[in-house]
Design a protein around this motif. Structure first.
Motif, PDB file in Angstrom:
ATOM      1  N   VAL A  83       0.839  -1.205   0.000  1.00 35.25           N
ATOM      2  CA  VAL A  83       0.000   0.000   0.000  1.00 35.25           C
ATOM      3  C   VAL A  83       0.870   1.249   0.000  1.00 35.25           C
ATOM      4  O   VAL A  83       0.570   2.230  -0.691  1.00 35.25           O
ATOM      5  CB  VAL A  83      -0.952  -0.009   1.214  1.00 35.25           C
ATOM      6  CG1 VAL A  83      -1.700   1.315   1.331  1.00 35.25           C
ATOM      7  CG2 VAL A  83      -1.936  -1.158   1.103  1.00 35.25           C
ATOM      8  N   ILE A  84       1.953   1.243   0.770  1.00 35.81           N
ATOM      9  CA  ILE A  84       2.873   2.377   0.804  1.00 35.81           C
ATOM     10  C   ILE A  84       3.403   2.665  -0.597  1.00 35.81           C
ATOM     11  O   ILE A  84       3.447   3.823  -1.036  1.00 35.81           O
ATOM     12  CB  ILE A  84       4.048   2.105   1.764  1.00 35.81           C
ATOM     13  CG1 ILE A  84       3.581   2.197   3.216  1.00 35.81           C
ATOM     14  CG2 ILE A  84       5.177   3.110   1.547  1.00 35.81           C
ATOM     15  CD1 ILE A  84       4.657   1.834   4.224  1.00 35.81           C
ATOM     16  N   LEU A  85       3.812   1.624  -1.301  1.00 38.76           N
ATOM     17  CA  LEU A  85       4.321   1.802  -2.664  1.00 38.76           C
ATOM     18  C   LEU A  85       3.266   2.452  -3.551  1.00 38.76           C
ATOM     19  O   LEU A  85       3.540   3.425  -4.260  1.00 38.76           O
ATOM     20  CB  LEU A  85       4.742   0.456  -3.256  1.00 38.76           C
ATOM     21  CG  LEU A  85       6.049  -0.153  -2.748  1.00 38.76           C
ATOM     22  CD1 LEU A  85       6.213  -1.577  -3.281  1.00 38.76           C
ATOM     23  CD2 LEU A  85       7.238   0.701  -3.164  1.00 38.76           C
ATOM     24  N   PHE A  86       2.064   1.914  -3.515  1.00 38.91           N
ATOM     25  CA  PHE A  86       0.983   2.409  -4.369  1.00 38.91           C
ATOM     26  C   PHE A  86       0.628   3.859  -4.035  1.00 38.91           C
ATOM     27  O   PHE A  86       0.553   4.718  -4.921  1.00 38.91           O
ATOM     28  CB  PHE A  86      -0.246   1.513  -4.200  1.00 38.91           C
ATOM     29  CG  PHE A  86      -1.452   1.974  -4.955  1.00 38.91           C
ATOM     30  CD1 PHE A  86      -1.594   1.699  -6.293  1.00 38.91           C
ATOM     31  CD2 PHE A  86      -2.462   2.698  -4.316  1.00 38.91           C
ATOM     32  CE1 PHE A  86      -2.714   2.128  -7.003  1.00 38.91           C
ATOM     33  CE2 PHE A  86      -3.576   3.139  -4.999  1.00 38.91           C
ATOM     34  CZ  PHE A  86      -3.706   2.848  -6.356  1.00 38.91           C
ATOM     35  N   ALA A 190       6.183   8.548 -13.138  1.00 40.54           N
ATOM     36  CA  ALA A 190       7.311   7.715 -13.564  1.00 40.54           C
ATOM     37  C   ALA A 190       8.548   8.001 -12.708  1.00 40.54           C
ATOM     38  O   ALA A 190       9.259   7.078 -12.296  1.00 40.54           O
ATOM     39  CB  ALA A 190       7.616   7.960 -15.038  1.00 40.54           C
ATOM     40  N   ALA A 191       8.797   9.275 -12.441  1.00 42.39           N
ATOM     41  CA  ALA A 191       9.965   9.651 -11.641  1.00 42.39           C
ATOM     42  C   ALA A 191       9.821   9.176 -10.203  1.00 42.39           C
ATOM     43  O   ALA A 191      10.755   8.613  -9.621  1.00 42.39           O
ATOM     44  CB  ALA A 191      10.158  11.164 -11.679  1.00 42.39           C
ATOM     45  N   SER A 192       8.646   9.380  -9.615  1.00 39.98           N
ATOM     46  CA  SER A 192       8.440   8.929  -8.231  1.00 39.98           C
ATOM     47  C   SER A 192       8.470   7.413  -8.138  1.00 39.98           C
ATOM     48  O   SER A 192       8.997   6.846  -7.166  1.00 39.98           O
ATOM     49  CB  SER A 192       7.113   9.469  -7.689  1.00 39.98           C
ATOM     50  OG  SER A 192       6.004   8.919  -8.371  1.00 39.98           O
ATOM     51  N   LEU A 197      10.066   2.858  -5.892  1.00 35.85           N
ATOM     52  CA  LEU A 197      10.145   1.422  -6.155  1.00 35.85           C
ATOM     53  C   LEU A 197      11.597   0.962  -6.197  1.00 35.85           C
ATOM     54  O   LEU A 197      11.919  -0.148  -5.759  1.00 35.85           O
ATOM     55  CB  LEU A 197       9.443   1.091  -7.475  1.00 35.85           C
ATOM     56  CG  LEU A 197       9.342  -0.393  -7.841  1.00 35.85           C
ATOM     57  CD1 LEU A 197       8.577  -1.164  -6.767  1.00 35.85           C
ATOM     58  CD2 LEU A 197       8.671  -0.559  -9.197  1.00 35.85           C
ATOM     59  N   GLY A 198      12.470   1.848  -6.691  1.00 38.21           N
ATOM     60  CA  GLY A 198      13.896   1.524  -6.716  1.00 38.21           C
ATOM     61  C   GLY A 198      14.448   1.291  -5.321  1.00 38.21           C
ATOM     62  O   GLY A 198      15.254   0.380  -5.097  1.00 38.21           O
ATOM     63  N   PHE A 221      13.158   2.206   3.106  1.00 42.90           N
ATOM     64  CA  PHE A 221      12.451   1.005   3.529  1.00 42.90           C
ATOM     65  C   PHE A 221      13.261   0.175   4.534  1.00 42.90           C
ATOM     66  O   PHE A 221      12.748  -0.789   5.084  1.00 42.90           O
ATOM     67  CB  PHE A 221      12.102   0.139   2.315  1.00 42.90           C
ATOM     68  CG  PHE A 221      10.997   0.703   1.470  1.00 42.90           C
ATOM     69  CD1 PHE A 221       9.672   0.492   1.807  1.00 42.90           C
ATOM     70  CD2 PHE A 221      11.277   1.469   0.356  1.00 42.90           C
ATOM     71  CE1 PHE A 221       8.647   1.014   1.038  1.00 42.90           C
ATOM     72  CE2 PHE A 221      10.260   1.997  -0.425  1.00 42.90           C
ATOM     73  CZ  PHE A 221       8.939   1.778  -0.084  1.00 42.90           C
ATOM     74  N   ASN A 222      14.504   0.564   4.742  1.00 55.98           N
ATOM     75  CA  ASN A 222      15.344  -0.112   5.724  1.00 55.98           C
ATOM     76  C   ASN A 222      15.108   0.417   7.130  1.00 55.98           C
ATOM     77  O   ASN A 222      15.569  -0.188   8.106  1.00 55.98           O
ATOM     78  CB  ASN A 222      16.821   0.065   5.353  1.00 55.98           C
ATOM     79  CG  ASN A 222      17.756  -0.694   6.263  1.00 55.98           C
ATOM     80  OD1 ASN A 222      17.578  -1.889   6.498  1.00 55.98           O
ATOM     81  ND2 ASN A 222      18.756  -0.019   6.806  1.00 55.98           N
ATOM     82  N   TYR A 223      14.378   1.520   7.242  1.00 59.31           N
ATOM     83  CA  TYR A 223      14.221   2.187   8.525  1.00 59.31           C
ATOM     84  C   TYR A 223      12.796   2.060   9.069  1.00 59.31           C
ATOM     85  O   TYR A 223      11.827   1.991   8.303  1.00 59.31           O
ATOM     86  CB  TYR A 223      14.603   3.657   8.397  1.00 59.31           C
ATOM     87  CG  TYR A 223      16.011   3.858   7.901  1.00 59.31           C
ATOM     88  CD1 TYR A 223      17.104   3.595   8.715  1.00 59.31           C
ATOM     89  CD2 TYR A 223      16.265   4.276   6.601  1.00 59.31           C
ATOM     90  CE1 TYR A 223      18.400   3.762   8.268  1.00 59.31           C
ATOM     91  CE2 TYR A 223      17.558   4.445   6.133  1.00 59.31           C
ATOM     92  CZ  TYR A 223      18.625   4.184   6.970  1.00 59.31           C
ATOM     93  OH  TYR A 223      19.904   4.337   6.510  1.00 59.31           O
ATOM     94  N   LEU A 224      12.696   2.055  10.388  1.00 60.11           N
ATOM     95  CA  LEU A 224      11.415   2.026  11.104  1.00 60.11           C
ATOM     96  C   LEU A 224      10.550   0.829  10.709  1.00 60.11           C
ATOM     97  O   LEU A 224       9.318   0.925  10.694  1.00 60.11           O
ATOM     98  CB  LEU A 224      10.635   3.328  10.842  1.00 60.11           C
ATOM     99  CG  LEU A 224      11.305   4.621  11.302  1.00 60.11           C
ATOM    100  CD1 LEU A 224      10.430   5.828  10.970  1.00 60.11           C
ATOM    101  CD2 LEU A 224      11.622   4.590  12.796  1.00 60.11           C
ATOM    102  N   ASN A 225      11.197  -0.303  10.350  1.00 55.31           N
ATOM    103  CA  ASN A 225      10.402  -1.469   9.998  1.00 55.31           C
ATOM    104  C   ASN A 225       9.874  -2.160  11.255  1.00 55.31           C
ATOM    105  O   ASN A 225      10.434  -2.039  12.349  1.00 55.31           O
ATOM    106  CB  ASN A 225      11.194  -2.440   9.112  1.00 55.31           C
ATOM    107  CG  ASN A 225      12.448  -2.949   9.789  1.00 55.31           C
ATOM    108  OD1 ASN A 225      12.375  -3.747  10.718  1.00 55.31           O
ATOM    109  ND2 ASN A 225      13.613  -2.489   9.312  1.00 55.31           N
ATOM    110  N   ALA A 226       8.796  -2.890  11.067  1.00 57.10           N
ATOM    111  CA  ALA A 226       8.071  -3.469  12.195  1.00 57.10           C
ATOM    112  C   ALA A 226       8.912  -4.464  12.985  1.00 57.10           C
ATOM    113  O   ALA A 226       8.812  -4.536  14.215  1.00 57.10           O
ATOM    114  CB  ALA A 226       6.793  -4.147  11.692  1.00 57.10           C
TER     115      ALA A 226
END
Length: 265
Positions: A83-86, A190-192, A197-198, A221-226
């Motif tokens: 959902v975050i990605l979308f 496309a840029a975002s 996604l990258g 995505f490496n930070y504040l993960n559950a």
């Protein structure tokens, strides 16, 4: 003073509640299937120990899915990542660029407020609706826990959901920056998409081998993960500072660019 904020808060209420509602639907579903698959979790646990699945799940792959907490976190936060990605790729990048597409840019520039404030108030609507994840998931999770008679630490769950909100803020600011730089919606998306996604792919690739693990540090995505919050039993303040600092700097950059750039109608 916040006319733009309240106008778009009411105007976009449907799209604002759809993503949190989709995540919320998953909570009772996860609870309903847990009793039936609890006895099969040992077999699934062995499968998920493979390097391929570990890379796909990222840090969530380290959770013990034979417990309700591990299973719940793996399912709900994997879904939240999607959902975050979308949301971050599609929503903030179009806050300003959609005005160009609809040819309403001249109208918004006639507002008796500065451009940067207009953009900030629209971005604040995005942040406001993102707050819905916390109460919605907590309430539905509590109902599932009570009905299943299992244990779940709601304080740590709250911390994990707060971490999700800050990621939505930082990644959303990056998406907004793409929107004010490129202006045209397709190019902005496309840029975002490339940047966000990258980062998601990067942190997964970096998890394949120890020699690439250093690459994780450049992905939000490496930070504040559950899993980190669950393990530490608190929000890691250093990671929180990194995400907040990045988000604020990028948001300020987006507002400054939108304020100063020349716009041709």
């Amino acid at each position: 003073m916040v006319h733009v904020y309240f106008t778009f808060l009411k105007k976009n209420w449907l799209w604002g509640i759809i993503p949190p509602s989709l995540v919320g639907i998953m909570v009772p579903f996860i609870g309903s299937i847990w009793p039936e698959i609890e006895n099969e979790m040992a077999a699934f646990s062995e499968l998920l120990n493979s390097p391929a699945y570990q890379a796909i799940l990222g840090s969530l792959g380290a959770l013990d899915i034979t417990t309700f907490t591990g299973f719940y976190y793996t399912e709900i936060f994997t879904w939240l990542e999607m959902v975050i990605l979308f949301v971050t790729i599609l929503v903030p990048s179009k806050l300003i660029s959609s005005e160009v597409d609809k040819k309403t840019l001249d109208f918004i520039l006639s507002y008796p407020i500065s451009r940067w404030r207009y953009a900030l108030e629209k971005f604040s609507v995005y942040l406001t609706y993102n707050l819905l994840y916390l109460p919605l998931i907590l309430i539905l999770s509590y109902q599932s826990v009570v009905s299943l008679n299992v244990e779940l630490n709601f304080v740590l769950l709250s911390y994990s959901l707060i971490g999700i909100w800050f990621l939505l803020f930082a990644l959303g600011a990056l998406s907004l920056l793409c929107g004010v730089i490129f202006f045209e919606p397709n190019r902005a998306i496309a840029a975002s998409g490339l940047l966000i996604l990258g980062q998601y792919i990067l942190v997964r690739v970096a998890g394949l081998t120890e020699s690439l693990s250093f690459l994780k540090n450049i992905s939000l995505f490496n930070y504040l993960n559950a899993n980190t919050i669950l393990t530490m039993k608190q929000i890691p303040l250093d990671e929180l500072l990194i995400v907040i600092t990045f988000g604020i700097l990028v948001l300020i950059s987006a507002l400054v660019i939108f304020q100063k750039r020349e716009i041709y109608s």
